[in-house]
Write a protein that holds these residues in place. Structure first.
Motif, mmCIF file in Angstrom:
data_model
loop_
_atom_site.group_PDB
_atom_site.id
_atom_site.type_symbol
_atom_site.label_atom_id
_atom_site.label_comp_id
_atom_site.label_asym_id
_atom_site.label_seq_id
_atom_site.Cartn_x
_atom_site.Cartn_y
_atom_site.Cartn_z
ATOM 1 N N ASP A 1 -12.186 -0.743 2.012
ATOM 2 C CA ASP A 1 -12.563 0.825 1.382
ATOM 3 C C ASP A 1 -11.600 1.647 1.062
ATOM 4 O O ASP A 1 -11.224 2.207 0.661
ATOM 5 C CB ASP A 1 -13.460 1.177 2.483
ATOM 6 N N PHE A 2 -10.438 1.112 2.514
ATOM 7 C CA PHE A 2 -8.819 2.207 2.078
ATOM 8 C C PHE A 2 -7.732 1.419 0.875
ATOM 9 O O PHE A 2 -8.101 2.128 0.428
ATOM 10 C CB PHE A 2 -8.280 1.985 3.803
ATOM 11 N N TRP A 3 -8.300 0.015 0.655
ATOM 12 C CA TRP A 3 -7.581 -0.130 -0.845
ATOM 13 C C TRP A 3 -8.347 0.258 -1.914
ATOM 14 O O TRP A 3 -7.882 0.147 -2.652
ATOM 15 C CB TRP A 3 -7.509 -1.687 -0.328
ATOM 16 N N ASN A 4 -9.606 0.612 -1.404
ATOM 17 C CA ASN A 4 -10.600 1.288 -2.850
ATOM 18 C C ASN A 4 -10.250 2.023 -3.502
ATOM 19 O O ASN A 4 -10.914 3.218 -3.197
ATOM 20 C CB ASN A 4 -11.565 0.602 -2.579
ATOM 21 N N VAL A 5 -8.991 2.237 -4.272
ATOM 22 C CA VAL A 5 -8.799 3.987 -4.746
ATOM 23 C C VAL A 5 -10.301 4.615 -5.887
ATOM 24 O O VAL A 5 -9.764 5.544 -5.614
ATOM 25 C CB VAL A 5 -7.121 3.764 -5.308
ATOM 26 N N GLN A 6 -10.377 3.285 -6.541
ATOM 27 C CA GLN A 6 -11.615 3.757 -6.715
ATOM 28 C C GLN A 6 -12.325 4.565 -6.460
ATOM 29 O O GLN A 6 -13.093 6.134 -6.845
ATOM 30 C CB GLN A 6 -11.895 2.989 -8.032
ATOM 31 N N LYS A 7 -12.980 4.148 -5.737
ATOM 32 C CA LYS A 7 -13.883 4.468 -5.294
ATOM 33 C C LYS A 7 -13.909 5.104 -3.511
ATOM 34 O O LYS A 7 -14.774 6.075 -3.710
ATOM 35 C CB LYS A 7 -15.030 2.952 -3.978
ATOM 36 N N PHE A 8 -12.873 5.736 -3.128
ATOM 37 C CA PHE A 8 -12.871 6.957 -2.122
ATOM 38 C C PHE A 8 -11.271 7.348 -2.407
ATOM 39 O O PHE A 8 -10.322 6.989 -2.418
ATOM 40 C CB PHE A 8 -12.695 5.865 -0.826
ATOM 41 N N PRO A 9 -11.763 7.704 -3.937
ATOM 42 C CA PRO A 9 -10.135 8.241 -3.935
ATOM 43 C C PRO A 9 -9.413 9.524 -3.335
ATOM 44 O O PRO A 9 -10.050 9.940 -2.179
ATOM 45 C CB PRO A 9 -10.570 9.203 -5.640
ATOM 46 N N GLY A 10 -7.836 9.827 -3.636
ATOM 47 C CA GLY A 10 -7.240 10.689 -2.568
ATOM 48 C C GLY A 10 -6.076 10.035 -2.242
ATOM 49 O O GLY A 10 -5.463 9.030 -1.902
ATOM 50 N N PRO A 11 -5.384 11.510 -2.112
ATOM 51 C CA PRO A 11 -4.349 11.041 -1.110
ATOM 52 C C PRO A 11 -3.820 10.732 0.340
ATOM 53 O O PRO A 11 -5.044 10.315 1.323
ATOM 54 C CB PRO A 11 -3.630 12.380 -0.862
ATOM 55 N N ARG A 12 -3.541 9.549 0.777
ATOM 56 C CA ARG A 12 -3.118 8.292 1.803
ATOM 57 C C ARG A 12 -2.427 8.133 2.769
ATOM 58 O O ARG A 12 -1.230 8.792 1.726
ATOM 59 C CB ARG A 12 -3.756 6.455 1.270
ATOM 60 N N GLY A 13 -2.463 8.413 4.105
ATOM 61 C CA GLY A 13 -1.119 7.775 4.865
ATOM 62 C C GLY A 13 -0.914 6.582 5.449
ATOM 63 O O GLY A 13 -2.331 6.011 5.913
ATOM 64 N N LEU A 14 -0.304 6.498 5.518
ATOM 65 C CA LEU A 14 -0.190 4.837 6.903
ATOM 66 C C LEU A 14 1.257 5.376 7.647
ATOM 67 O O LEU A 14 2.223 6.345 7.012
ATOM 68 C CB LEU A 14 0.555 3.819 6.032
ATOM 69 N N ASP A 15 1.261 4.874 8.622
ATOM 70 C CA ASP A 15 2.387 4.597 9.380
ATOM 71 C C ASP A 15 3.553 4.516 9.122
ATOM 72 O O ASP A 15 3.900 3.536 8.447
ATOM 73 C CB ASP A 15 1.692 4.454 11.086
ATOM 74 N N ALA A 16 4.531 5.051 9.425
ATOM 75 C CA ALA A 16 6.120 4.779 7.986
ATOM 76 C C ALA A 16 6.585 3.788 9.599
ATOM 77 O O ALA A 16 7.896 3.023 9.495
ATOM 78 C CB ALA A 16 7.259 5.657 7.865
ATOM 79 N N SER A 17 6.545 3.850 11.173
ATOM 80 C CA SER A 17 8.294 3.478 12.294
ATOM 81 C C SER A 17 7.219 1.824 11.977
ATOM 82 O O SER A 17 8.220 1.075 12.034
ATOM 83 C CB SER A 17 7.654 4.270 13.457
ATOM 84 N N LEU A 18 6.126 1.591 13.144
ATOM 85 C CA LEU A 18 6.058 0.467 13.234
ATOM 86 C C LEU A 18 5.104 -0.573 12.631
ATOM 87 O O LEU A 18 4.628 -0.117 11.688
ATOM 88 C CB LEU A 18 5.538 0.317 15.008
ATOM 89 N N GLY A 19 5.556 -1.088 11.873
ATOM 90 C CA GLY A 19 4.699 -1.592 11.051
ATOM 91 C C GLY A 19 4.432 -3.252 11.173
ATOM 92 O O GLY A 19 2.987 -3.156 10.115
ATOM 93 N N TYR A 20 3.656 -3.011 11.834
ATOM 94 C CA TYR A 20 2.772 -4.590 12.269
ATOM 95 C C TYR A 20 1.728 -4.395 12.185
ATOM 96 O O TYR A 20 0.439 -5.063 11.664
ATOM 97 C CB TYR A 20 3.472 -5.631 13.409
ATOM 98 N N ARG A 21 1.592 -3.344 12.487
ATOM 99 C CA ARG A 21 0.130 -2.453 12.349
ATOM 100 C C ARG A 21 -0.490 -2.127 10.328
ATOM 101 O O ARG A 21 -2.191 -2.904 11.202
ATOM 102 C CB ARG A 21 -0.179 -1.328 13.154
ATOM 103 N N SER A 22 0.375 -1.489 9.997
ATOM 104 C CA SER A 22 0.017 -1.774 8.421
ATOM 105 C C SER A 22 0.074 -3.130 8.373
ATOM 106 O O SER A 22 -0.623 -3.274 7.112
ATOM 107 C CB SER A 22 0.719 -1.094 8.057
ATOM 108 N N MET A 23 0.852 -4.328 8.265
ATOM 109 C CA MET A 23 0.611 -5.734 8.087
ATOM 110 C C MET A 23 -0.820 -6.835 8.419
ATOM 111 O O MET A 23 -2.219 -6.138 7.704
ATOM 112 C CB MET A 23 1.238 -6.399 9.087
#
Length: 379
Positions: free
Chosen positions: A173-195
């Motif tokens: 759902d986080f990736w579904n920008v059509q159903k859930f529009p709006g500005p988003r945030g992710l962590d810039a520092s440790l990449g493994y979590r976002s991966m």
């Protein structure tokens, strides 16, 4: 950031509601202390002191009130707390100097393997533990020379005001920008979590996340390519995502559970999504050669008893592993912590042993993943 992200546990403003909750927690701690005093006096009584490293600030202040002081009252052993941003450099420096000044230390799971292999920790003396603690703390949390101190989660959080008809329920759902529009945030520092979030968004099961091999990294970064244009700000400090949600600069973001819990208890209209939360770990350890090793073992046994574990959870905002503590926690807190059975079933744990292992090129897997992440972020 490091695996000790949870040291940034803020109480910058204290509302009347939070003051009432702190008062209630102190009352519970008093009852907890009286309920465990007989056991502790019989099994853990001693003299002198124990030197305990912690992160400082409100984290240490509240743990001191709800855990350290009850320990002293029950056992007669005084807790001397010392603080630093990170324990690991201090441990190495003391070892090189041949003088260990601390007894009990929090160590991040990502740093534990190196220090363990270097023989810096004493074996945990489980003979001090009562049967309730041994049954309540899972086997995976009871290592030979470390005990899971607390776990923290990085998870999907959203602003209820942005989605009055129902918000996202997963990373897909986080990736579904059509159903859930709006500005988003992710962590810039440790990449493994976002991966990991990206892989789960693309349907990879929790059991298949590890090892995070190059093909999975490629898969994750391609998925992140799709969401990158919709990230309005890459946050780098633990306080940022919650504040940006409250300010309505984010509609949804990744964030730490402890930060979120604090905001919820202060009345913020945000919601946790436990599906796909990534669990980090921090260990209690007893330093080899410390000045008060016997008292350190007693301290470790004390904090892992269910009632004291419940007090620690309320103090720190992050739960220790003893699941028997759930019956001692306020009912409204249980659904908001990672050891709640429903939440635990939805979360993914990190394979820290693989994370810290060396590759053929001499780098750790963690270093390799981070290099790939920084290169992708720079594109």
């Amino acid at each position: 950031m490091t695996q000790q992200d949870s040291r940034y546990y803020p109480y910058r403003t204290v509302s009347r509601r939070l003051l009432l909750q702190l008062t209630a927690a102190l009352l519970i701690a008093s009852l907890v202390a009286s309920g465990t005093k007989a056991w502790a006096q019989e099994k853990l009584a001693g003299t002198g002191e124990v030197v305990v490293y912690s992160y400082g600030g409100s984290f240490t202040e509240r743990v001191r009130q709800l855990v350290y002081e009850p320990f002293t009252k029950a056992t007669g052993i005084r807790v001397v707390d010392v603080t630093a941003d990170l324990a690991e450099p201090q441990i190495k420096a003391m070892t090189r100097a041949g003088r260990i000044d601390w007894d009990v230390v929090f160590v991040g799971a990502g740093n534990y393997p190196e220090l363990h292999e270097a023989g810096m920790f004493m074996p945990i003396d489980y003979s001090f533990w009562d049967n309730e603690a041994l049954k309540g703390v899972p086997e995976y949390a009871r290592l030979t020379d470390a005990v899971l101190g607390y776990q923290n989660a990085t998870m999907l959080i959203y602003d209820e005001r942005a989605f009055p008809s129902g918000g996202p329920e997963s990373w897909a759902d986080f990736w579904n920008v059509q159903k859930f529009p709006g500005p988003r945030g992710l962590d810039a520092s440790l990449g493994y979590r976002s991966m990991l979030f990206a892989l789960m968004a693309d349907g990879v099961a929790h059991k298949d996340l590890w090892p995070l091999t190059d093909d999975k990294i490629d898969h994750a970064l391609k998925k992140l390519d799709h969401i990158k244009p919709h990230i309005s700000k890459w946050w780098s400090a633990g306080s940022e995502p919650i504040q940006l949600l409250i300010n309505r600069e984010y509609s949804l973001t990744s964030a730490f559970d402890g930060r979120t819990l604090t905001a919820l208890r202060q009345g913020a209209r945000i919601r946790m999504v436990w599906e796909g939360a990534v669990i980090g770990e921090n260990y209690w350890t007893v330093l080899k050669g410390g000045p008060n090793s016997a008292n350190a073992q007693k301290f470790i046994a004390f904090v892992n008893r269910a009632q004291i574990a419940a007090a620690f959870t309320q103090a720190a905002g992050y739960p220790g592993p003893n699941t028997n503590q759930l019956k001692y926690l306020p009912g409204d807190l249980v659904p908001l912590i990672s050891i709640s059975p429903d939440n635990a079933a939805k979360a993914a744990r990190v394979d820290f042993a693989w994370f810290a292992a060396k590759r053929a090129d001499g780098k750790t897997n963690a270093d390799h993943i981070q290099e790939r992440w920084l290169a992708w972020r720079a594109q």
